[in-house]
Design an enzyme around this catalytic site. Structure first.
Site, PDB file in Angstrom:
ATOM      1  N   ASP A 179      41.111  37.309  40.933  1.00 45.17           N
ATOM      2  CA  ASP A 179      40.230  37.173  39.781  1.00 45.17           C
ATOM      3  C   ASP A 179      39.522  35.819  39.903  1.00 45.17           C
ATOM      4  O   ASP A 179      39.932  34.965  40.697  1.00 45.17           O
ATOM      5  CB  ASP A 179      41.056  37.243  38.495  1.00 45.17           C
ATOM      6  CG  ASP A 179      40.247  36.901  37.260  1.00 45.17           C
ATOM      7  OD1 ASP A 179      39.213  37.531  37.033  1.00 45.17           O
ATOM      8  OD2 ASP A 179      40.654  35.952  36.556  1.00 45.17           O
ATOM      9  N   ASP A 230      37.438  33.877  36.806  1.00 51.12           N
ATOM     10  CA  ASP A 230      37.510  33.047  35.604  1.00 51.12           C
ATOM     11  C   ASP A 230      38.948  32.912  35.122  1.00 51.12           C
ATOM     12  O   ASP A 230      39.618  33.903  34.820  1.00 51.12           O
ATOM     13  CB  ASP A 230      36.657  33.651  34.480  1.00 51.12           C
ATOM     14  CG  ASP A 230      35.181  33.606  34.802  1.00 51.12           C
ATOM     15  OD1 ASP A 230      34.699  32.534  35.193  1.00 51.12           O
ATOM     16  OD2 ASP A 230      34.503  34.649  34.672  1.00 51.12           O
TER      17      ASP A 230
END
Length: 230
Positions: free
Chosen positions: A22, A24
């Protein structure tokens, strides 16, 4: 590194070949930007401004869905308008002098170490492809990733589509795939795709929630991932 009892790990899994990240809250410390832009978007519609914590809860979802969750009721047209205000605020902030979204400590070192081991790496993010490429290029890490999966190409997390596409593109099986993320959406997405879900302790959702969602372990530092792979 905190191993979670009963998590999907052990002899049934093969050696890891693909690590999907991922962005953020996992690799990039972008919470301040996301909170400011979401609050500006609601202010533009003269709506009640969501709290910082409420905004951090929706990080990882695709933008329209995230705004709909913050809105608290199903009004797709309004959610799309709010998403438009978010984009406007984001582009203004990104081009302002002094804009910064730093990498979390150890990110560069980990990527280099994984590359040195010959592992494939990918990204699964709630960002659009344009925004993802801008982030990767800004930090000079785009060379590390062989597969990029974004919210404008897939259903929103926690749907497994992003991880499934990353595995198809790299020829990896679920038992050879590991996903690192900071939200329950990441953990649930990985589990639904059959990949090993690994959480981080510094992101947008608390470690206890990641464990409850099925994280195999929680990283307190990025270099702990190397110990897990060993």
């Amino acid at each position: 590194m905190e191993l979670v009892a009963g998590a999907p790990q052990g002899a049934s899994r093969g050696a890891c070949r693909l690590v999907v990240f991922d962005v953020d809250g996992t690799m990039v410390d972008s919470a301040a930007t996301i909170v400011a832009c979401a609050q500006a978007a609601f202010e533009a519609e003269r709506l009640d401004i969501p709290t910082d914590e409420a905004v951090r809860r929706i990080v990882g979802l695709s933008l329209p869905q995230a705004m709909a969750v913050l809105l608290g009721h199903e009004d797709l047209l309004l959610a799309e308008r709010i998403a438009g205000h978010y984009r406007t605020a984001f582009f203004a902030r990104r081009t302002a002098p002094g804009f910064e979204e730093p990498l979390f400590p150890g990110t560069l070192e980990l990527l280099e170490a994984l590359a040195g081991r010959g592992l494939l790496m990918g990204v699964a993010t709630g960002k659009a492809m344009r925004g993802l490429k801008a982030v990767l290029e800004r930090h000079g890490i785009e060379r590390h990733f062989v597969t990029l999966q974004t919210a404008d190409l897939h259903p929103s997390k926690p749907h497994p589509s992003m991880v499934e596409a990353a595995m198809r593109e790299t020829g990896c099986d679920p038992a050879e795939t590991l996903l690192v993320g900071d939200t329950t959406y990441d953990i649930e997405m990985a589990a639904a795709a059959g990949a090993l879900p690994v959480g981080v302790a510094w992101g947008n959702h608390p470690a206890a929630e990641l464990e409850a969602a099925g994280a195999a372990c929680i990283l307190r530092r990025f270099d702990e991932l190397l110990d897990l792979l060993d």
